[in-house]
Design an enzyme around this catalytic site. Structure first.
Site, PDB file in Angstrom:
ATOM      1  N   ASP A 240      14.934 -45.821  73.490  1.00 12.15           N
ATOM      2  CA  ASP A 240      15.321 -46.190  74.853  1.00 12.15           C
ATOM      3  C   ASP A 240      14.442 -47.355  75.319  1.00 12.15           C
ATOM      4  O   ASP A 240      13.235 -47.384  75.070  1.00 12.15           O
ATOM      5  CB  ASP A 240      15.151 -44.984  75.797  1.00 12.15           C
ATOM      6  CG  ASP A 240      15.880 -45.175  77.098  1.00 12.15           C
ATOM      7  OD1 ASP A 240      16.869 -44.451  77.350  1.00 12.15           O
ATOM      8  OD2 ASP A 240      15.459 -46.054  77.904  1.00 12.15           O
TER       9      ASP A 240
ATOM     10  N   ASN B 179      23.851 -36.729  79.929  1.00  8.61           N
ATOM     11  CA  ASN B 179      24.206 -36.899  81.333  1.00  8.61           C
ATOM     12  C   ASN B 179      25.679 -37.278  81.467  1.00  8.61           C
ATOM     13  O   ASN B 179      26.176 -38.116  80.710  1.00  8.61           O
ATOM     14  CB  ASN B 179      23.344 -37.996  81.966  1.00  8.61           C
ATOM     15  CG  ASN B 179      21.865 -37.665  81.913  1.00  8.61           C
ATOM     16  OD1 ASN B 179      21.492 -36.488  81.953  1.00  8.61           O
ATOM     17  ND2 ASN B 179      21.015 -38.675  81.814  1.00  8.61           N
TER      18      ASN B 179
ATOM     19  N   HIS C 234      25.821 -40.623  75.184  1.00  7.71           N
ATOM     20  CA  HIS C 234      24.548 -40.707  74.474  1.00  7.71           C
ATOM     21  C   HIS C 234      23.742 -39.457  74.740  1.00  7.71           C
ATOM     22  O   HIS C 234      23.763 -38.919  75.848  1.00  7.71           O
ATOM     23  CB  HIS C 234      23.765 -41.953  74.910  1.00  7.71           C
ATOM     24  CG  HIS C 234      23.669 -42.133  76.386  1.00  7.71           C
ATOM     25  ND1 HIS C 234      24.707 -42.657  77.148  1.00  7.71           N
ATOM     26  CD2 HIS C 234      22.682 -41.826  77.269  1.00  7.71           C
ATOM     27  CE1 HIS C 234      24.353 -42.686  78.414  1.00  7.71           C
ATOM     28  NE2 HIS C 234      23.124 -42.176  78.528  1.00  7.71           N
TER      29      HIS C 234
HETATM   30  P1  AMP Z   1      21.874 -42.503  81.332  1.00  7.16           P
HETATM   31  O1  AMP Z   1      21.216 -42.669  82.669  1.00  7.16           O
HETATM   32  O2  AMP Z   1      21.904 -41.101  80.839  1.00  7.16           O
HETATM   33  O3  AMP Z   1      23.221 -43.180  81.278  1.00  7.16           O
HETATM   34  O4  AMP Z   1      20.910 -43.248  80.304  1.00  7.16           O
HETATM   35  C1  AMP Z   1      21.050 -44.577  79.948  1.00  7.16           C
HETATM   36  C2  AMP Z   1      19.783 -44.964  79.216  1.00  7.16           C
HETATM   37  O5  AMP Z   1      20.015 -46.152  78.504  1.00  7.16           O
HETATM   38  C3  AMP Z   1      18.576 -45.205  80.125  1.00  7.16           C
HETATM   39  O6  AMP Z   1      17.523 -44.312  79.753  1.00  7.16           O
HETATM   40  C4  AMP Z   1      18.225 -46.669  79.855  1.00  7.16           C
HETATM   41  O7  AMP Z   1      16.835 -46.908  79.873  1.00  7.16           O
HETATM   42  C5  AMP Z   1      18.825 -46.885  78.485  1.00  7.16           C
HETATM   43  N1  AMP Z   1      19.186 -48.253  78.166  1.00  7.16           N
HETATM   44  C6  AMP Z   1      19.964 -49.087  78.900  1.00  7.16           C
HETATM   45  N2  AMP Z   1      20.095 -50.271  78.267  1.00  7.16           N
HETATM   46  C7  AMP Z   1      19.416 -50.166  77.099  1.00  7.16           C
HETATM   47  C8  AMP Z   1      19.184 -51.045  76.001  1.00  7.16           C
HETATM   48  N3  AMP Z   1      19.673 -52.301  75.970  1.00  7.16           N
HETATM   49  N4  AMP Z   1      18.421 -50.607  74.975  1.00  7.16           N
HETATM   50  C9  AMP Z   1      17.910 -49.365  74.985  1.00  7.16           C
HETATM   51  N5  AMP Z   1      18.104 -48.474  75.993  1.00  7.16           N
HETATM   52  C10 AMP Z   1      18.838 -48.878  77.034  1.00  7.16           C
END
Ligand code: AMP
Length: 122
Positions: A35, A92, A105
């Protein structure tokens, strides 16, 4: 069944390695990477390569895929040394679930002790 690739989806681009990530695992169906904003010493995202927007879009045809997602997550937990201390696997869904990226995810989070519930109760 949703389309396999969505050109507007950042996780589709990560899974197809069109944009870089800190990859930890890849096979025909699953991709995993660190992440970008970790909330714990270990914070890995495990995603299907196929674009599925939310958990609400899953069907019984996806049972093996979702099972595999969890198996990959627990194998990564062992590889990264948090299998014995324990960890959380978090999925989520939509607004109230805190979903911000609309490609399903699993968050694998560990390396620190966590509480429950995940929100203030008072
Ligand atoms: P959610 O809030 O469950 O949709 O989680 C989305 C996650 O994706 C968050 O923890 C972000 O920090 C992560 N995220 C968003 N963009 C990226 C990226 N380019 N690379 C890695 N993680 C990401």
């Amino acid at each position: 069944m949703t389309d396999s690739y969505n050109e507007n989806c950042i996780f589709c681009k990560i899974a197809s390695e069109k944009i870089p990530s800190k990859k930890v695992y890849s096979d025909e169906q699953i991709f995993a990477f660190h992440d970008i904003a970790p909330v714990a010493p270990v914070h890995i995202l495990i995603i299907p390569k196929r674009h599925i927007e939310t958990l609400d879009d899953l069907t019984s045809d996806d049972a093996l895929l979702v099972g595999k997602l969890i198996i990959v997550a627990k194998d990564i937990a062992r590889t990264l040394g948090i299998a014995e201390s324990g960890y959380r696997i978090n999925l989520n869904c939509k607004r109230d679930g805190g979903q911000t990226v609309f490609h399903i995810h699993a968050h694998l989070i560990g390396g620190k002790s966590m509480g429950w519930p995940p929100f203030p109760t008072t």
